[in-house]
Design a protein around this motif. Structure first.
Motif, short mmCIF file in Angstrom:
data_model
loop_
_atom_site.label_atom_id
_atom_site.label_comp_id
_atom_site.label_asym_id
_atom_site.label_seq_id
_atom_site.Cartn_x
_atom_site.Cartn_y
_atom_site.Cartn_z
N TRP A 1 -47.15 -15.10 -33.45
CA TRP A 1 -48.18 -14.30 -34.10
C TRP A 1 -48.83 -13.34 -33.11
O TRP A 1 -49.11 -12.19 -33.44
CB TRP A 1 -49.23 -15.21 -34.73
N LEU A 2 -49.02 -13.83 -31.90
CA LEU A 2 -49.58 -12.93 -30.88
C LEU A 2 -48.60 -11.79 -30.59
O LEU A 2 -49.01 -10.64 -30.42
CB LEU A 2 -49.88 -13.72 -29.60
N VAL A 3 -47.32 -12.12 -30.55
CA VAL A 3 -46.32 -11.08 -30.32
C VAL A 3 -46.36 -10.06 -31.45
O VAL A 3 -46.33 -8.84 -31.21
CB VAL A 3 -44.92 -11.71 -30.21
N SER A 4 -46.44 -10.55 -32.66
CA SER A 4 -46.49 -9.64 -33.80
C SER A 4 -47.74 -8.76 -33.74
O SER A 4 -47.68 -7.55 -34.00
CB SER A 4 -46.49 -10.45 -35.10
N SER A 5 -48.86 -9.35 -33.37
CA SER A 5 -50.09 -8.56 -33.25
C SER A 5 -49.92 -7.48 -32.19
O SER A 5 -50.36 -6.33 -32.37
CB SER A 5 -51.26 -9.47 -32.87
N LEU A 6 -49.28 -7.85 -31.10
CA LEU A 6 -49.04 -6.89 -30.04
C LEU A 6 -48.20 -5.72 -30.52
O LEU A 6 -48.56 -4.55 -30.32
CB LEU A 6 -48.30 -7.60 -28.90
N ASN A 7 -47.08 -6.05 -31.14
CA ASN A 7 -46.19 -4.99 -31.62
C ASN A 7 -46.91 -4.07 -32.60
O ASN A 7 -46.83 -2.85 -32.50
CB ASN A 7 -44.97 -5.61 -32.29
N GLY A 8 -47.61 -4.69 -33.54
CA GLY A 8 -48.33 -3.89 -34.52
C GLY A 8 -49.37 -3.00 -33.88
O GLY A 8 -49.55 -1.85 -34.28
N ALA A 9 -50.04 -3.53 -32.89
CA ALA A 9 -51.09 -2.76 -32.24
C ALA A 9 -50.51 -1.54 -31.51
O ALA A 9 -51.08 -0.45 -31.55
CB ALA A 9 -51.87 -3.63 -31.27
N VAL A 10 -49.38 -1.74 -30.86
CA VAL A 10 -48.73 -0.62 -30.18
C VAL A 10 -48.38 0.48 -31.16
O VAL A 10 -48.67 1.66 -30.94
CB VAL A 10 -47.45 -1.10 -29.45
#
Lengths: 181, 181
Positions: free
Chosen positions: A141-150
């Motif tokens: 989920w943190l990875v997904s948040s990261l990708n989305g934020a980028v």
DNA sequence: GCCAGATGGAACAGAGTTGTTTCAAACAGA
DNA sequence: TCTGTTTGAAACAACTCTGTTCCATCTGGC
């Protein structure tokens, strides 16, 4: 099997990122070659799209490699900042691969992105163990948040609202500290 | 001017969300009507795509209205949670409008989304003034983070990794509290 | 100069989709 | 039942893009 015509692919990529619906005639014209030549290197439109996509993922992978996520014993936040900084300028590439529908079932592309996600996942887990990142949320989920934020940050840059140089810092504080309080 | 064939649009929307590259013949078949009838209601493919998009934005706007963002004197966090909860199930609609390239230059669509962003912007600013949200970041950036987070959450749901009922809570804590510490 | 390879130009057929038209049939309401 | 409306089926032209082929041309190395 001749060598990959790197510069042709570069300019074709640029043309397709700018207007992804362009016909092969337009792409060839933008690349400064004839449609025949373009067709010699990439027999079908799908082959060209795939080549552009792979070329884009190449650059994304290099950004990951350059960020040196696996630097042992280092601050995870610093690694994260380097990654975000390297990733944000690749917004056009990310958008192309994400929006082009004919790439949806290109299994190889997704596998490469998954591998990159795994890399970040490792970084995230180390950050969690080191107490830098929250451990009560799953790593994916943190990875997904990261990708989305980028991706979101690049959209704001594209709209002209966000200065490219401001993006990494803004992203980092938003991600790490949240928008609450 | 006959009334809008709501049910036809509904099922056509469903078909196009599922496979956006479908030909008009396929859409008509999926909708259970002949291509002729489909063509009577939507003279061109672009008209159909636009109708589907507008219909999708209708639902998004209703989600915003139902969330009641402007409930005076209320906790901004509660309003935010209601909005996220209502928005997440609209992932397919959001994805369609976002990815369909022929909609890129439909000025009206973007204006409607901008209006919704303004709504959230108001909520955000109230949250900032009430001390619930950080005031050191521009409101438009918080709005962008919100939108991106919603989209990302729906992607995880679509991949089967995130349980829909878990999404609002996960989103809220990630957004408000961040992933750090 | 010679040759192999790469390129450009042109034309072609094919596929697929789209938009249009026509006519017959089904339907709903008065 | 009559009537006006809506629908379905079919056929049609037009279009665009794609993929292919052929040949003349250019280039760079030998």
């Amino acid at each position: 099997m001749s060598r990959t015509p790197r510069s042709l692919l570069d300019v074709a990529t640029e043309a397709l990122l700018a207007s992804p619906g362009a016909s092969l005639t337009e792409v060839a014209a933008a690349a400064g070659v004839s449609r025949t030549t373009l067709h010699r290197h990439y027999p079908t439109r799908q082959a060209l799209l795939l080549a552009v996509a792979e070329h884009s993922v190449d650059r994304v992978e290099r950004a990951y490699a350059d960020a040196g996520l696996d630097a042992a014993g280092e601050d995870a936040e610093a690694a994260l900042r380097r990654l975000l900084t390297a990733l944000i300028p690749l917004g056009p590439q990310l958008e192309f691969v994400h929006r082009e529908r004919s790439l949806d079932d290109e299994h190889g592309l997704h596998a490469r992105f998954d591998a990159l996600d795994d890399l970040v996942s490792g970084l995230v887990r180390r950050g969690q163990q080191a107490g830098v990142l929250r451990a009560d949320l799953p790593a994916w989920w943190l990875v997904s948040s990261l990708n989305g934020a980028v991706y979101g940050a690049w959209e704001m840059i594209d709209l002209g609202r966000l200065a490219p140089l401001d993006a990494p810092g803004l992203l980092l504080t938003t991600l790490l500290d949240g928008i609450g309080r």
